[in-house]
Design a protein around this motif. Structure first.
Motif, PDB file in Angstrom:
ATOM      1  N   ILE A  13       0.890  -1.249  -0.048  1.00 10.52           N
ATOM      2  CA  ILE A  13      -0.250  -0.242   0.107  1.00 10.52           C
ATOM      3  C   ILE A  13       0.973   1.175   0.020  1.00 10.52           C
ATOM      4  O   ILE A  13       1.533   1.404   1.077  1.00 10.52           O
ATOM      5  N   CYS A  14       0.647   2.089  -1.161  1.00 10.14           N
ATOM      6  CA  CYS A  14       1.491   3.274  -1.080  1.00 10.14           C
ATOM      7  C   CYS A  14       0.901   4.240   0.014  1.00 10.14           C
ATOM      8  O   CYS A  14      -0.279   4.567   0.436  1.00 10.14           O
ATOM      9  N   CYS A  17      -2.108   6.744  -0.878  1.00 13.27           N
ATOM     10  CA  CYS A  17      -3.214   6.025  -1.367  1.00 13.27           C
ATOM     11  C   CYS A  17      -4.433   6.039  -0.580  1.00 13.27           C
ATOM     12  O   CYS A  17      -4.491   5.606   0.642  1.00 13.27           O
ATOM     13  N   PHE A  19      -7.318   4.978  -2.229  1.00 17.53           N
ATOM     14  CA  PHE A  19      -8.242   4.313  -3.328  1.00 17.53           C
ATOM     15  C   PHE A  19      -9.027   3.264  -2.776  1.00 17.53           C
ATOM     16  O   PHE A  19      -8.646   2.818  -1.478  1.00 17.53           O
ATOM     17  N   ARG A  21      -8.857  -0.153  -2.298  1.00 15.43           N
ATOM     18  CA  ARG A  21      -7.878  -1.218  -2.537  1.00 15.43           C
ATOM     19  C   ARG A  21      -7.519  -2.104  -1.133  1.00 15.43           C
ATOM     20  O   ARG A  21      -7.671  -1.406  -0.254  1.00 15.43           O
TER      21      ARG A  21
HETATM   22  S1  SF4 Z   1      -4.034   1.469  -5.613  1.00 13.42           S
HETATM   23 FE1  SF4 Z   1      -3.215   2.700  -4.163  1.00 13.42          FE
HETATM   24  S2  SF4 Z   1      -1.873   1.395  -2.951  1.00 13.42           S
HETATM   25 FE2  SF4 Z   1      -2.355   0.212  -4.973  1.00 13.42          FE
HETATM   26  S3  SF4 Z   1      -0.572   0.749  -6.136  1.00 13.42           S
HETATM   27 FE3  SF4 Z   1      -2.108   2.349  -6.583  1.00 13.42          FE
HETATM   28  S4  SF4 Z   1      -1.790   4.156  -5.188  1.00 13.42           S
HETATM   29 FE4  SF4 Z   1      -0.422   2.255  -4.518  1.00 13.42          FE
END
Ligand code: SF4
Length: 357
Positions: A13-14, A17, A19, A21
């Protein structure tokens, strides 16, 4: 017909982020896949012009998991289709790309964000610049030339010189498409929880302008506020979001639009697995949304089409807004378009459109 399929898994997980996910979990993925196939099988398709696998990270799925999804759509592709898959460099192998090309996927959208190791590390990205170059080479080796990358700016501790390096590297790669976004600190992201400060607005504006100048000087067309391309290689799928078209959204985390009505799906993966796909229609204002989305693009709003579709008179109704922003909005060839200065203050302009709606 335009179709979006949301694949909500990421291997990591970035930091920025927020989103829809979930961290990859094989047993959840299997249950999700059954529900997704069930949802696809309940729908009917014809002549799909653009198909988009987004996420999450679609390339984090193994080819054996992706294959049954792919097979469902292959018979319905229009002759001149565009089929995009979002990929992250660390999940993309030569074998995967080879299979994507064989399946008929013809556009790759690669999440790059930056070419600099220290910035990638700050963002929590798990790939190196070399991984990016390698993926691009694999795509080209297997005949996929339509490659877009995502970059970010306004990042913690990022300087103008850092941005310049990223732009220089992008230009050396000679890719047909770039999407470039400023970092937004979302409250539920890791950055939000860490209290990371957003970029200084003046620096962010300078960076936006630098990007615009560098890319347009290099022959790229800014066809949307965050999107640049060469030789007319627009994202045809994204154009459907901006030109007031309907699109089918499939899978939890996907939104769609049928006859102008927007819908979302189950609000969690667990709910989707338990109950299957449930569409939740959301309140929307299609005439305003058409204005909001089309003004993001260099094509602008087709005034006559809008008047006919919504039985209204755009120029008469919004005369005060058009007058107030005479230097920022132009009506030319039947289209209302933002000037470059207008694009920079688009949110402010839209508030006035909304108030006059
Ligand atoms: S959805 Fe979010 S966690 Fe997954 S690669 Fe993209 S930015 Fe990173």
């Amino acid at each position: 017909m335009h179709v979006y399929v949301h694949i909500p898994f990421c291997d990591s997980i970035c930091a920025y982020c927020d989103f829809f996910r979930y961290k990859t979990n094989t047993s959840m993925q299997k249950k999700w896949l059954n529900r997704l196939l069930e949802e696809i099988d309940s729908l009917s398709f014809s002549s799909i012009e653009t198909l988009y696998f987004g996420g999450g990270t679609p390339s984090s799925l193994s080819n054996s998991m992706l294959e049954p999804i792919v097979k469902r759509f292959q018979p319905y592709l229009a002759q001149n289709y565009e089929w995009t898959i979002e990929c992250n460099p660390e999940t993309l192998t030569q074998q995967k790309i080879q299979m994507y090309a064989q399946w008929g996927i013809n556009r790759i959208s690669l999440g790059v964000q930056s070419f600099q190791p220290s910035i990638l590390d700050t963002l929590g990205r798990k790939h190196t610049p070399e991984d990016i170059f390698q993926c691009i080479q694999y795509c080209r080796d297997h005949g996929i030339q339509n490659i877009s990358i995502d970059l970010m700016y306004g990042l913690p501790k990022q300087t103008m010189a850092d941005l310049q390096k990223d732009l220089d590297t992008f230009l050396r790669l000679d890719l047909p498409h770039l999407s470039i976004y400023s970092l937004q600190i979302e409250p539920h992201s890791i950055f939000g929880k860490q209290g990371i400060a957003p970029c200084d607005p003046d620096l962010e504006a300078d960076m936006y302008e630098k990007i615009r100048q560098e890319l347009t000087n290099a022959g790229y067309e800014q066809y949307e506020i965050s999107s640049y391309c060469k030789n007319g290689m627009y994202s045809r799928h994204n154009l459907c979001y901006w030109d007031d078209s309907d699109f089918v959204g499939i899978g939890c985390g996907a939104s769609g639009r049928i006859h102008g009505k927007r819908y979302d799906h189950n609000s969690s993966l667990q709910d989707y697995i338990q109950h299957g796909s449930i569409r939740e229609y959301v309140e929307s204002d299609p005439p305003f949304e058409a204005i909001m989305m089309s003004l993001r693009t260099s094509f602008g709003l087709n005034v006559q089409a809008w008047n006919q579709k919504y039985h209204r008179d755009f120029e008469k109704e919004y005369q005060p807004v058009l007058k107030k922003y005479a230097n920022d909005l132009k009506i030319q060839n039947g289209r209302c378009v933002c000037t470059p200065a207008g694009l920079e203050i688009l949110n402010t302009i839209l508030v006035d459109f909304l108030e006059d709606s």
